[in-house]
Motif scaffolding. Structure first.
Motif, PDB file in Angstrom:
ATOM      1  N   ARG A 382       0.650  -8.097   2.493  1.00  0.00           N
ATOM      2  CA  ARG A 382      -0.701  -7.499   2.725  1.00  0.00           C
ATOM      3  C   ARG A 382      -1.577  -7.211   1.605  1.00  0.00           C
ATOM      4  O   ARG A 382      -1.100  -6.879   0.536  1.00  0.00           O
ATOM      5  CB  ARG A 382      -0.222  -5.909   3.316  1.00  0.00           C
ATOM      6  N   ASP A 401      -5.402   3.362   3.413  1.00  0.00           N
ATOM      7  CA  ASP A 401      -3.790   3.501   3.626  1.00  0.00           C
ATOM      8  C   ASP A 401      -3.945   4.574   5.104  1.00  0.00           C
ATOM      9  O   ASP A 401      -5.108   5.150   5.024  1.00  0.00           O
ATOM     10  CB  ASP A 401      -3.261   4.425   2.533  1.00  0.00           C
ATOM     11  N   PHE A 402      -3.109   4.465   5.759  1.00  0.00           N
ATOM     12  CA  PHE A 402      -3.020   5.136   7.025  1.00  0.00           C
ATOM     13  C   PHE A 402      -3.194   6.534   6.883  1.00  0.00           C
ATOM     14  O   PHE A 402      -3.854   7.284   7.801  1.00  0.00           O
ATOM     15  CB  PHE A 402      -1.673   4.842   7.725  1.00  0.00           C
ATOM     16  N   ASP A 403      -2.682   7.047   5.919  1.00  0.00           N
ATOM     17  CA  ASP A 403      -2.734   8.641   5.541  1.00  0.00           C
ATOM     18  C   ASP A 403      -3.983   9.198   5.689  1.00  0.00           C
ATOM     19  O   ASP A 403      -4.247  10.471   5.872  1.00  0.00           O
ATOM     20  CB  ASP A 403      -1.819   8.995   4.621  1.00  0.00           C
ATOM     21  N   ASP A 406      -6.651   7.341  10.753  1.00  0.00           N
ATOM     22  CA  ASP A 406      -6.212   6.519  11.620  1.00  0.00           C
ATOM     23  C   ASP A 406      -7.384   5.908  12.367  1.00  0.00           C
ATOM     24  O   ASP A 406      -7.384   6.205  13.432  1.00  0.00           O
ATOM     25  CB  ASP A 406      -5.110   6.866  12.288  1.00  0.00           C
ATOM     26  N   TRP A 455      -8.276  -1.679  10.916  1.00  0.00           N
ATOM     27  CA  TRP A 455      -7.411  -0.720  10.889  1.00  0.00           C
ATOM     28  C   TRP A 455      -7.002  -0.580   9.604  1.00  0.00           C
ATOM     29  O   TRP A 455      -6.679  -1.334   8.591  1.00  0.00           O
ATOM     30  CB  TRP A 455      -6.474  -0.854  11.874  1.00  0.00           C
ATOM     31  N   HIS A 458      -0.444   0.272   7.376  1.00  0.00           N
ATOM     32  CA  HIS A 458       0.381   1.447   7.627  1.00  0.00           C
ATOM     33  C   HIS A 458       1.154   1.634   6.367  1.00  0.00           C
ATOM     34  O   HIS A 458       1.429   0.882   5.402  1.00  0.00           O
ATOM     35  CB  HIS A 458       1.521   0.879   8.482  1.00  0.00           C
ATOM     36  N   PRO A 459       1.719   3.099   6.024  1.00  0.00           N
ATOM     37  CA  PRO A 459       2.261   3.485   4.777  1.00  0.00           C
ATOM     38  C   PRO A 459       3.427   2.602   4.892  1.00  0.00           C
ATOM     39  O   PRO A 459       4.340   2.444   5.752  1.00  0.00           O
ATOM     40  CB  PRO A 459       2.382   4.911   4.780  1.00  0.00           C
ATOM     41  N   SER A 460       3.725   2.328   3.366  1.00  0.00           N
ATOM     42  CA  SER A 460       5.270   1.687   3.305  1.00  0.00           C
ATOM     43  C   SER A 460       5.564   1.999   1.722  1.00  0.00           C
ATOM     44  O   SER A 460       4.775   2.302   0.935  1.00  0.00           O
ATOM     45  CB  SER A 460       5.358   0.233   3.483  1.00  0.00           C
TER      46      SER A 460
END
Length: 922
Positions: A382, A401-403, A406, A455, A458-460
């Motif tokens: 990514r 980032d998603f946080d 969204d 979009w 997603h956090p990772s």
């Protein structure tokens, strides 16, 4: 008797009625036809039948006739004096013959009738042809063939046609495009060109018909007159520029020849071509972060493509042009930026700056070409943020980032600009103020032509890898590797949290330091319109009066404001278009191709000096302010200039005199490096009050390896800041000394100073402990100063002859060594007591005693080379020695004389009045 004689001499002599004679000039013999013979019928009677004389009648004829034989009557005609044909070509006179009469007395002679003698003088080729003029001149117009340019004429003073006529003319000079005919007409054999040759000088000779050549050739000067050609005149192709000469006119006496064309207006473009210098022109080669500070941006830029060094080693494997710190990427290289260089979380505001030179991508399907990429290290592939080129478009990718939220957010920003693929240098600034991203290219603002949304990611917990020149592919492959390589050149790539403040800063960052200039704009004259491009490399002028345009063009100058410019050629092109009154066909003016030659600046030699060794009680290091490391550091720069002797003899005989001048210039970093083990952050550090940097273009970074001060500023400001750096050690028990090294740079390492080494001793209160340390120092060889061998050292051969002498000397040496060590120890003890007594005194005093170095070097046999030589010595030494000896500190005048007399020496650096008294004690 009378009768008798008549009877005897009955007849008169007889000769021919006419004679024809020839005489060669300068000769006395005449050849007669028929021969001169007189006959007398009285023969063989003596006297009466004999011929006694020939007589010539005529005005003072230069001839005489003599009788060769009386009996046969033969005679000879000859010249009385030399005959000159040029005075007279022929003679006619009368001749008569006389017999001898009737007896010896010659009485009663008889004479013959008169005969006519006609003599022609035969010419000798005495005279050479001579030309009527001493020099012949003619003027021809170029490009024409003439039947006759001019006629030369020679004459010959001989009297005969054969020898006085000129039969032939010849051109003596070889390889000239001219010919001459028999009548002396000169013509050209080819069209002449004024540019090729303005004037011909030809030598011509002549021959008479006897082939006698003229004694002197004649000079013929043929001037070639140019056909009037429209164009600029009186300009030089090469213009020389010495660094520091400000603004110099390019064409100080130029003017336009229009050949009387009816010119109504003229439009001239002057272009300075610098795209092959540095990044498109001569700019300061400081690091981008130093430049940002200089241009007034706030601190915080992180250099992603710095010069390779021990601390910045990630660029070491890349292709690099070191002068301008330009990195070339050939589609095979990428660099990983180590963790911790760039903060993990760049906020919504950050800026990327870079210089880029890029051409069209090869191949049909163009790959993405990564400039900067932040992607997953492992597992996934990514891209969190990236800047890349794709099909000559610049694309900036930013995945949130998603946080953060969204929602569908702007993620890709595309710009389409011709400059991305024009193979020239351009300066790009990407200003991120999410969700808006703005691009500045060469100072002009561009909005993206396309923004696509995506979009959030997603956090990772996968770590990220920041790379330059390629993107790190952590997932979807068997082994993580680089992909999407960049083809082209990059420089000054930085990333900074926060945005770049203003357009003004951006203009400053990309400013060229060289360009065209107009001297005294106010005197440009009426009716001249002019316009510069932003980088001042192109100037356009327009006007309708030719004299005004001439004046204006004479004021156009080249300027390079760098103190150390990039040397070499800058091409110049001047192109002009002319309009004429009411005419379709107008004159065309050829372009000017010229160049500016920028000379190399004299290289500066940067020298750092100061106290290079001191000792302090441990308590001071443990105090909250610590100890100032470089209280008296000095940075001086000198430049060496050669004097050029005027006469050649002097040049061969003597060394050229060398002049060393002090000069002022900026520095762009000074590093205080810790030698040996790195600083232990648990117990020691280097400190600097940030307030010291205020009002200066300076910034500083600190690490366990040392302290780095950077930014473009004066040597004086660098000294001021370096003098405030402190060393603290709050747990000194295990430390006896620390060594530091200082070095400074101008132009990102193009000019480096000497390495200045400093040793600091920590004095512990327990004497025994301290003494052990002193002894330890004396034994350790690295503390012994370098020893200089004078010419007078004892030769090996001599040693072998007298071994006993050497032995004695050694014994003496050892005794003196023991003596001096004892002395030194005693001295240190007394000094130590002094110090505790003075402890209440001012800081100045403490520093003074500390200056006495603890290094004791004894060598009674050899002259001791001091760390810093005195003036008198340095003249004897080679200059090179002195240059190598840059680590030295400066000694004070007061002690130089004493130092020189003493051979067994205690080194005392940088003493003052107190030192003198201390030496007296010693």
């Amino acid at each position: 008797g009378m009768l008798f004689s008549l009877l005897v001499n009955k007849h008169k002599p007889w000769i021919e009625t006419s004679y024809h004679g020839i005489i060669t000039e300068n000769n006395d013999t005449v050849i007669l036809d028929p021969p001169l013979v007189a006959l007398d019928k009285d023969a063989p009677v003596p006297f009466a039948g004999e011929i006694c004389a020939f007589k010539i009648h005529g005005q003072e004829m230069p001839f005489e006739a003599v009788v060769l034989n009386k009996t046969s009557g033969e005679g000879r005609l000859r010249a009385k004096s030399p005959i000159d044909c040029e005075l007279q070509k022929e003679y006619t006179f009368i001749i008569q013959a006389y017999d001898c009469g009737s007896g010896p007395g010659g009485t009663n002679w008889k004479k013959s009738h008169k005969a006519v003698v006609h003599i022609q003088v035969k010419d000798v080729n005495e005279f050479s042809p001579a030309f009527k003029e001493s020099v012949y001149r003619a003027t021809v117009t170029e490009g024409k063939i003439y039947d006759s340019i001019l006629q030369v004429e020679a004459i010959d003073e001989d009297c005969s046609p054969q020898y006085s006529q000129i039969c032939n003319y010849e051109i003596v000079t070889t390889d000239v495009p001219f010919a001459i005919d028999r009548n002396g007409n000169i013509r050209n054999t080819e069209k002449l060109s004024y540019d090729k040759q303005h004037q011909y000088e030809i030598m011509v000779t002549a021959f008479d018909c006897g082939q006698k050549r003229a004694t002197e050739d004649v000079l013929v000067r043929v001037n070639v007159k140019p056909v009037c050609k429209p164009g600029w005149q009186d300009w030089n192709k090469r213009i020389e520029y010495k660094p520091g000469s400000g603004s110099i006119p390019l064409f100080p006496s130029i003017h336009l020849e229009t050949c009387d064309g009816p010119v109504s207006s003229i439009h001239t473009t002057i272009e300075l071509q610098t795209n092959y210098i540095g990044k498109g022109c001569d700019r300061e080669t400081y690091s981008e972060k130093s430049l940002q500070k200089l241009c007034g941006a706030s601190s915080g830029a992180i250099d992603l493509l710095p010069s390779p060094s021990t601390t910045t080693n990630w660029t070491a494997g890349l292709l690099m042009d070191s002068n301008d710190i330009i990195f070339k990427f050939d589609g095979k290289q990428g660099a990983k930026i180590p963790d911790g260089i760039v903060p993990k979380n760049l906020t919504d505001q950050f800026t990327i700056t870079l210089w880029m030179k890029h051409g069209p991508s090869p191949g049909l399907r163009a790959e993405k070409e990564t400039i900067l990429c932040n992607s997953d290290k492992t597992e996934m592939n990514r891209h969190h943020y990236a800047l890349y080129v794709h099909n000559c478009r610049l694309v900036f990718l930013l995945r949130k980032d998603f946080d953060q939220a969204d929602t569908f957010r702007p993620a890709e920003f595309h710009w389409k600009l011709d400059q991305i693929c024009d193979k020239e240098w351009h300066y790009y600034v990407v200003n991120v103020e999410f969700p808006v991203v703005t691009l500045y290219m060469d100072g002009t603002t561009y909005e993206p032509y396309l923004v696509t949304n995506d979009w959030p990611i997603h956090p990772s917990h996968i770590a990220m890898q920041l790379t330059v020149g390629a993107c790190w592919q952590g997932g979807e492959v068997t082994k993580p590797r680089f992909a999407q390589y960049f083809h082209g050149s990059l420089a000054s790539l930085t990333i900074r949290p926060g945005k770049i403040e203003s357009q003004k800063v951006i203009s400053c960052l990309q400013a060229c330091k060289e360009g065209l200039d107009i001297n005294s704009l106010e005197s440009l004259g009426q009716g001249i319109k002019y316009h510069f491009n932003p980088s001042q490399s192109v100037l356009v002028m327009e006007g309708d009066d030719i004299e005004n345009i001439n004046q204006a063009l004479r004021k156009v100058s080249y300027i390079n404001s760098r103190q150390f410019p990039t040397a070499g050629v800058r091409r110049l092109k001047v192109s002009s278009k002319v309009q004429c009154f009411g005419e379709d066909v107008c004159i065309s003016i050829p372009d000017i191709d010229a160049y500016v030659m920028v000379f190399q600046a004299n290289e500066p030699k940067i020298t750092i000096s100061g106290m290079d060794h001191f000792a302090r009680p441990a308590a001071q290091f443990e105090g909250e302010r610590g100890v100032i490391l470089l209280p008296d550091i000095r940075i001086v720069s000198t430049v060496t200039k050669m004097e050029h002797p005027l006469d050649l003899e002097e040049r061969d005989r003597a060394e050229k005199p060398v002049i060393v001048e002090e000069m002022l210039h900026n520095l762009d970093f000074c590093d205080v490096l810790v030698m040996g083990a790195e600083l232990d952050p648990e117990q020691e550090c280097l400190e600097l009050d940030r307030v010291e940097l205020q009002g200066k273009h300076l910034d500083a970074t600190n690490s366990t390896a040392g302290y780095s001060i950077y930014g473009v500023d004066s040597m004086f400001n660098y000294e001021q800041v370096l003098r405030q750096i402190r060393y603290r050690n709050w747990d000194t028990a295990a430390t006896f000394d620390r060594k530091f090294r200082v070095k400074c740079s101008e132009l990102n390492g193009r000019y480096m100073s000497n390495e200045f080494n400093l040793e600091v001793n920590i004095l512990h209160s327990s004497n025994s402990n301290f003494m052990d340390h002193v002894n330890h120092m004396i034994v350790q060889p690295q503390f012994l100063q370098s020893v200089h061998h004078p010419e007078g050292s004892v030769s090996a051969a001599h040693n072998s002859v007298v071994p006993s002498v050497a032995t004695i000397v050694i014994i003496i040496c050892v005794s003196i060594l023991v003596f001096v060590i004892t002395l030194g120890v005693y001295r240190i003890r007394t000094a130590h007591q002094h110090s505790s007594a003075d402890h209440e005194g001012s800081k100045e005093n403490e520093m003074d005693w500390d200056d006495s170095a603890l290094t004791i070097t004894v060598n009674p046999m050899e002259k001791y080379e001091k760390p810093h030589q005195t003036e008198e010595e340095s003249e004897e030494e080679d200059i090179e020695d002195e240059e190598e000896d840059t680590t030295s500190a400066e000694s004070d005048e007061s002690e130089e004389d004493e130092e020189e007399e003493e051979e067994e020496e205690v080194v005392v650096q940088k003493g003052d009045k107190q030192n003198a008294s201390r030496q007296a004690q010693l």
